[in-house]
Design an enzyme around this catalytic site. Structure first.
Site, short mmCIF file in Angstrom:
data_model
loop_
_atom_site.label_atom_id
_atom_site.label_comp_id
_atom_site.label_asym_id
_atom_site.label_seq_id
_atom_site.Cartn_x
_atom_site.Cartn_y
_atom_site.Cartn_z
N ALA A 335 0.83 -1.20 0.00
CA ALA A 335 0.00 0.00 0.00
C ALA A 335 0.86 1.25 0.00
CB ALA A 335 -0.93 0.01 1.22
N TRP A 338 2.23 1.67 -3.43
CA TRP A 338 1.18 2.11 -4.35
C TRP A 338 1.05 3.63 -4.35
CZ3 TRP A 338 -3.48 4.65 -3.07
CH2 TRP A 338 -4.38 4.79 -4.12
N HIS A 339 1.35 4.26 -3.20
CA HIS A 339 1.17 5.70 -3.10
C HIS A 339 2.20 6.48 -3.91
CE1 HIS A 339 -1.57 4.86 0.29
NE2 HIS A 339 -2.06 6.03 -0.01
N GLY A 340 3.32 5.87 -4.25
CA GLY A 340 4.29 6.60 -5.05
C GLY A 340 5.61 5.86 -5.18
N PHE A 505 -2.10 10.02 -9.03
CA PHE A 505 -1.60 8.82 -8.35
C PHE A 505 -1.80 7.60 -9.24
CE2 PHE A 505 -0.84 11.11 -4.57
CZ PHE A 505 -0.18 10.26 -3.71
#
Length: 505
Positions: A335, A338-340, A505
């Site tokens: 997770a 996934w944010h960056g 994103f």
């Protein structure tokens, strides 16, 4: 374009609503295609070069989904097709979001003349379609037509930054003809929710953002660093929850309900509770499609080895580490990634994985209280737990904000006075303190959007998790005036096209 812009509010939205009204008098199908066209215009407005990317993604997933559904209806296995579809989606996401960063890590970034670039909302429309493929391989609800699928993916209120929707959330609604008529009540409810979200973004988030930037770019010692981090915490919450409110409100204007994405997360009294309140649709996705499959695979592996798989097994140290800690770490670190692209996002995930593991361990191995401590003690404990959770979240958000892992580590060191501050000090004004304090008071003390709108069934499945409130929005002149003032303030404070934090994103 962004929701909090005059172009969107004064031109795109009225034109889309008017066209929608016109086409509802032609046919149900025509009104859906109108929304598809408007959504693609909305997507391409920011950067038209990414329009082919989302169109190819939709076409690919529609074809794979049709093949999976056909095999499922014939009671044939679709595992290979599903694995192929998911792999292609993840490969596309990895290419656009992580390839340039990964090449830089191994020293090959300089071989690429320019960064690849990041298509708008690719994380959200990729997760939406992966969830669809997995669900389609198990059970499908709704009519699977090209129109329904394109609208499911592109419907502009959720396209850029969520909520992450499932086909069972939207496709059945697309089949209800009453949803494809403009209703004054639906528009009123949607406009009220939109006004609250707009004010969150332009009145609160964009203003505390200036405090955060000034304090963290040129901090004036530990106090300024803390003020900057607190301001960023409020900016992040009101920016993203404001977007989610506006998305739900826009959907309601067209007769479509979305799931809730935020439920006063800073009021959480445990980190598990926090993740059940913060970015709820992401938590739902990660639980259903990452955590549960990993946990199930580990349970089956233990069963094959002849080990216990009962709930009692997780109460041993080894069982806890394998059955709870391991899937938690894999899920939450993913997770974070996934944010960056960047090690700072890995750190963000690692911190939350650590927090969740400690929280689960406390529930499993900690003392079990059986006596009622009384209202005062309960309140004190809730406040203490809440502050502990918020401080942990605050530290993790430092890395979410930072441009690099080193920058995040330096900021944390400055917070605990382990690192000096270089450069000119940023002065702290009384207005800065008042602004951040006001935002915090709203986040902790005020009822949230869903509590205010509860009598009007504002979103999908809200009644079982939203705490009751004594204050509710009513269809009265007084509330109309108040919401009109909130909408005016939101409009008055628009500062150009200020993008949302989760916008790309």
């Amino acid at each position: 374009m962004v929701f909090s812009s005059y172009v969107f509010i004064c031109i795109f939205l009225p034109a889309t609503l008017f066209g929608y009204w016109v086409f509802t008098h032609v046919s149900h199908q025509a009104s859906k295609w109108w929304l598809c066209l408007a959504s693609l215009v909305f997507y391409g407005w920011w950067d038209i070069r990414w329009l082919p990317v989302i169109l190819v993604s939709i076409l690919f997933n529609f074809m794979i989904g049709r093949a999976i559904i056909a095999r499922t209806q014939q009671e044939k296995t679709s595992g290979a097709l599903l694995a192929f579809g998911v792999a292609v989606n993840l490969a596309a996401l990895a290419y656009y979001k992580y390839m340039f960063w990964l090449l830089g890590l191994v020293g090959l970034g300089a071989t690429m003349p320019v960064a690849i670039g990041l298509p708008l909302g690719i994380s959200f429309f990729t997760f939406t379609q992966i969830a669809f493929l997995v669900d389609a391989s198990e059970e499908f609800h709704g009519r699977y037509s090209p129109t329904n699928y394109v609208l499911f993916v592109t419907f502009f209120p959720h396209l850029i930054a969520g909520p992450i929707v499932h086909h069972r959330d939207l496709m059945p609604q697309f089949e209800e003809s009453r949803n494809f008529r403009l209703h004054a009540r639906e528009i009123a409810i949607g406009l009220a929710i939109f006004a609250i979200g707009l004010a969150k973004k332009t009145v609160i988030a964009d203003n505390v953002a200036t405090v955060s930037a000034r304090m963290l770019d040129h901090p004036g010692g530990t106090g300024a660093v803390w003020l900057g981090v607190l301001a960023y915490s409020m900016q992040l919450y009101f920016d993203f929850s404001g977007y989610s409110d506006m998305a739900v409100g826009l959907g309601r204007m067209f007769g479509i309900k979305f799931p809730v994405n935020f439920n006063s997360p800073y009021k959480a009294t445990s980190i598990i509770d926090f993740w059940q309140r913060w970015h709820i649709t992401l938590t739902r996705f990660l639980t259903a499609y990452v955590y549960n499959p990993i946990a199930l695979a580990l349970v089956r592996r233990r069963a094959r080895a002849g080990l216990s798989t009962s709930k009692r097994a997780s109460q041993s140290l080894r069982g806890f580490l394998v059955l709870i800690a391991l899937p938690t770490w894999i899920t939450i670190v993913l997770a974070g990634i996934w944010h960056g692209a960047g090690l700072q996002y890995v750190a963000y995930g690692v911190l939350h994985a650590l927090y969740l593991t400690i929280n689960h361990a406390w529930r499993t191995f900690g003392p079990k209280s059986v006596d009622d401590p009384g209202p005062v003690a309960r309140a004190a404990r809730a406040i203490g737990y809440g502050l502990l959770v918020y401080i942990g979240v605050l530290v993790a958000q430092v890395f979410f904000h930072a441009g690099s892992l080193h920058e995040g580590a330096v900021t944390v060191a400055q917070m605990v006075r382990l690192h000096g501050v270089d450069g000119p000090y940023a002065p702290i004004a009384v207005t800065d303190l008042l602004l951040v304090a006001a935002a915090a008071a709203i986040a902790w003390l005020a009822p949230n959007t869903w509590q205010l709108m509860a009598p009007h069934d504002p979103a999908l499945a809200t009644e079982d998790r939203i705490a009751p409130s004594r204050v509710h929005v009513q269809f009265t002149l007084g509330w109309a005036v108040l919401l009109g003032v909130i909408l005016f303030l939101g409009l008055f404070n628009i500062q150009g096209e200020q993008p949302f934090i989760y916008f790309q994103f």
